[in-house]
Design a protein around this motif. Structure first.
Motif, short mmCIF file in Angstrom:
data_model
loop_
_atom_site.label_atom_id
_atom_site.label_comp_id
_atom_site.label_asym_id
_atom_site.label_seq_id
_atom_site.Cartn_x
_atom_site.Cartn_y
_atom_site.Cartn_z
N ALA A 145 4.71 -8.58 7.24
CA ALA A 145 3.38 -8.94 7.24
C ALA A 145 3.18 -10.40 6.84
O ALA A 145 3.65 -10.73 5.76
CB ALA A 145 2.86 -7.84 5.96
N GLU A 146 2.43 -10.87 7.94
CA GLU A 146 1.94 -12.35 7.59
C GLU A 146 0.54 -12.33 6.99
O GLU A 146 -0.53 -11.87 7.54
CB GLU A 146 1.92 -12.97 9.06
CG GLU A 146 1.99 -14.55 8.97
CD GLU A 146 2.17 -15.17 10.13
OE1 GLU A 146 1.63 -15.10 11.30
OE2 GLU A 146 3.34 -15.89 10.34
N VAL A 147 0.41 -12.93 6.02
CA VAL A 147 -0.81 -12.98 5.20
C VAL A 147 -1.23 -14.53 5.47
O VAL A 147 -0.65 -15.16 4.72
CB VAL A 147 -0.65 -12.53 4.01
CG1 VAL A 147 -2.00 -12.57 3.38
CG2 VAL A 147 0.04 -11.16 3.70
N GLU A 148 -2.59 -14.55 5.70
CA GLU A 148 -3.40 -16.08 5.68
C GLU A 148 -4.50 -15.79 4.68
O GLU A 148 -5.21 -14.75 4.96
CB GLU A 148 -3.70 -16.24 6.96
CG GLU A 148 -2.36 -16.62 7.99
CD GLU A 148 -2.74 -17.37 9.13
OE1 GLU A 148 -4.19 -17.59 9.58
OE2 GLU A 148 -1.98 -17.83 10.02
N GLU A 149 -4.81 -16.51 3.84
CA GLU A 149 -5.96 -16.80 3.11
C GLU A 149 -6.76 -18.12 3.06
O GLU A 149 -6.09 -18.99 2.86
CB GLU A 149 -5.61 -16.32 1.62
CG GLU A 149 -6.71 -16.28 0.62
CD GLU A 149 -6.23 -16.37 -0.82
OE1 GLU A 149 -7.24 -16.24 -1.67
OE2 GLU A 149 -5.10 -16.23 -1.08
N THR A 150 -7.90 -17.95 3.52
CA THR A 150 -8.91 -19.15 3.29
C THR A 150 -9.77 -18.88 2.02
O THR A 150 -10.37 -17.82 2.11
CB THR A 150 -9.73 -19.23 4.41
OG1 THR A 150 -8.83 -19.53 5.53
CG2 THR A 150 -10.39 -20.62 4.31
N ARG A 151 -9.66 -19.77 1.05
CA ARG A 151 -10.45 -19.50 -0.12
C ARG A 151 -11.22 -20.80 -0.71
O ARG A 151 -10.73 -21.85 -0.44
CB ARG A 151 -9.43 -19.08 -1.30
CG ARG A 151 -10.21 -18.70 -2.50
CD ARG A 151 -9.18 -18.27 -3.63
NE ARG A 151 -8.14 -19.13 -4.36
CZ ARG A 151 -6.97 -19.11 -4.24
NH1 ARG A 151 -6.12 -18.02 -3.59
NH2 ARG A 151 -6.08 -20.12 -4.71
N PHE A 194 -9.30 -13.20 3.96
CA PHE A 194 -7.74 -12.66 4.26
C PHE A 194 -7.68 -12.11 5.82
O PHE A 194 -8.53 -11.29 6.32
CB PHE A 194 -7.32 -11.32 3.40
CG PHE A 194 -6.96 -11.97 1.87
CD1 PHE A 194 -5.86 -12.49 1.78
CD2 PHE A 194 -8.00 -11.73 0.92
CE1 PHE A 194 -5.28 -12.83 0.34
CE2 PHE A 194 -7.72 -12.22 -0.42
CZ PHE A 194 -6.42 -12.86 -0.67
N THR A 195 -6.46 -12.73 6.48
CA THR A 195 -5.96 -11.73 7.48
C THR A 195 -4.71 -11.52 7.28
O THR A 195 -3.66 -12.24 7.05
CB THR A 195 -6.12 -12.77 8.69
OG1 THR A 195 -7.33 -13.27 8.89
CG2 THR A 195 -5.58 -12.31 10.06
N ARG A 196 -4.48 -9.93 7.65
CA ARG A 196 -3.15 -9.57 7.21
C ARG A 196 -2.62 -8.90 8.83
O ARG A 196 -3.07 -8.14 9.21
CB ARG A 196 -3.04 -8.51 6.27
CG ARG A 196 -1.76 -8.16 5.92
CD ARG A 196 -1.77 -7.07 4.73
NE ARG A 196 -0.57 -6.98 3.95
CZ ARG A 196 0.23 -5.89 4.03
NH1 ARG A 196 0.06 -5.05 4.94
NH2 ARG A 196 1.39 -5.90 3.40
#
Length: 423
Positions: free
Chosen positions: A19-25, A144-146
């Motif tokens: 699982a590749e997880v990208e977060e913009t916060r 989040f993009t998972r």
């Protein structure tokens, strides 16, 4: 991710999940209504899990880790080798990973700026007085993009919003000051709901200034009308969790009642793939299983089970998934009718818990309202305790419901006959 997949396939393991997880916060820190600081954060990580099957094929082990985006090729290779070795040491009865195809909508667009603006606008409109005010609040808005893949062909991309609010309110008068803290989780921003709830807890803080010691009531009916009530329904959800049934923590069986209903409402609970404004709206769970609507409990009777893929297969379930969103149906009476009795409404606990295994109820009272003989007294101190096995048969749930992130539950929950220790 392609390079990671090539590395995993070269390992020759039984199976793998990635699982590749990208977060913009976006983060905002306010003291009172003054912005103290803000920042934007972008994070990326890779979650990897490998499965190793025994030579006789009867058992399988797993191991997992999170790999930093700054990891070198050598570090990645070392981590994967370590996980493979660790997984080989574990000997669980064999189970397989998800392989069902997932039909998912196109990933949604998350407007972090618009969500953050809504929160800031809502806090700016909170009414304050000379006695009660906002002390501070922090806003964390994430997109989040998972991207989940596994060796059995599951390939799903989920994009979803997740927000977190830290709120502190104060009430002070004549040198006496009270502070109340709240932690809110949601998907996006519901300005009206936030305004209502923060205004309510500011009233709690002011009432706490004048609260009397909780009397020694012996036993009393306890009404829960805040997020603490979620703990009650989490307990029931645990009773139909495959992991607990296999481990004999729960004795629930399909088609049998979870508890005897006497004068209370029978519980009905459903697992849902979607709830408005939830931070858990994803088409697949963290194991790659499709999330579908399912009845878990109907009129107090166990109808469906949920849980990890491992224990779901041990229980012989054709399909299952981890819980994402849950809806609990309301009871037969309105909240107003439930309130037509003497009861202790606890709105602030120092701590509150319904033990997931024993069903023990325990909470230390910071603020409660003792409704008795036609009057309402604000009280503080003391504690509530009891057992779900004893109170559930007569538990009442309002027909009106409310939502706390991924849980939609009755707005008022009455637990009869709990023990009350005075201050």
């Amino acid at each position: 991710m392609a390079t990671m997949i090539e590395k995993l396939e070269r390992l020759g393991v039984e199976a793998w999940e990635l699982a590749e997880v990208e977060e913009t916060r976006w983060e905002f820190y306010f003291i009172g209504h003054r912005l103290d600081q803000n920042r934007s954060v972008k994070l990326r990580s890779t979650e990897v899990k490998v499965y190793v099957r025994s030579e006789d094929g009867e058992s399988v082990g797993s191991a997992s880790d999170v790999i930093s985006p700054t990891a070198t090729e050598a570090e990645i290779d070392a981590t994967l080798a370590k996980l493979t070795f660790q997984a080989s040491l574990v000997k669980n009865p064999y189970y397989s990973i998800a392989d069902a195809p997932v039909s998912a909508d196109a990933p949604q667009e998350v407007d972090v700026a618009a969500i953050a603006e809504g929160f800031i606008r809502a806090f700016a409109a909170i009414p304050e007085t000379a006695v009660r005010a906002l002390n501070s609040y922090e806003i964390f808005v994430s997109a989040f993009t998972r991207h989940f893949r596994n060796s059995r062909g599951v390939d799903a991309v989920c994009t979803y919003p997740s927000t977190l609010l830290d709120v502190v309110v104060n009430a002070k008068r004549d040198g006496h000051e009270v502070e109340i803290y709240r932690l809110y989780r949601a998907g996006g921003c519901d300005e009206a709901r936030l305004h209502e709830d923060v205004t309510r807890i500011m009233a709690f803080a002011e009432d706490r200034l004048d609260a009397m010691p909780t009397p020694k009531l012996g036993t009393a009916d306890v009404l829960l009308s805040t997020e603490d009530a979620v703990s009650v329904y989490e307990y029931f959800a645990g009773q139909v969790m495959a992991d607990y049934v296999v481990r004999q923590i729960s004795t629930a069986k399909p088609g049998e009642a979870l508890y005897e209903v006497r004068q209370g409402d029978a519980l009905t609970m459903r697992a849902l793939p979607y709830l408005p404004n939830s931070s858990k709206n994803t088409p697949v769970d963290n194991e790659g299983n499709p999330v579908r609507e399912r009845v878990l409990v109907e009129d107090g009777i166990a109808r469906g089970f949920w849980g990890s893929r491992q224990f779901s297969q041990y229980l012989g379930l054709a399909e299952s998934s981890l819980l994402t969103n849950v809806e609990v149906a309301g009871g037969a009476q309105g909240e107003a009718a439930i309130r037509e009795r003497d009861y202790l409404e606890v709105v602030e606990f120092s701590s509150f818990k319904v033990d997931s295994m024993s069903g023990e109820v325990a909470g230390e009272i910071r603020l409660a309202y003792w409704h008795h003989d036609g009057r309402i007294d604000a009280v503080t101190g003391g504690s509530v305790s009891g057992l779900m096995a004893e109170t559930a048969p007569d538990m009442l749930m309002s027909c009106e419901t409310t939502q706390y992130n991924n849980w939609r539950i009755p707005r008022a929950t009455l637990l009869p006959g709990l023990r009350i220790a005075g201050a």
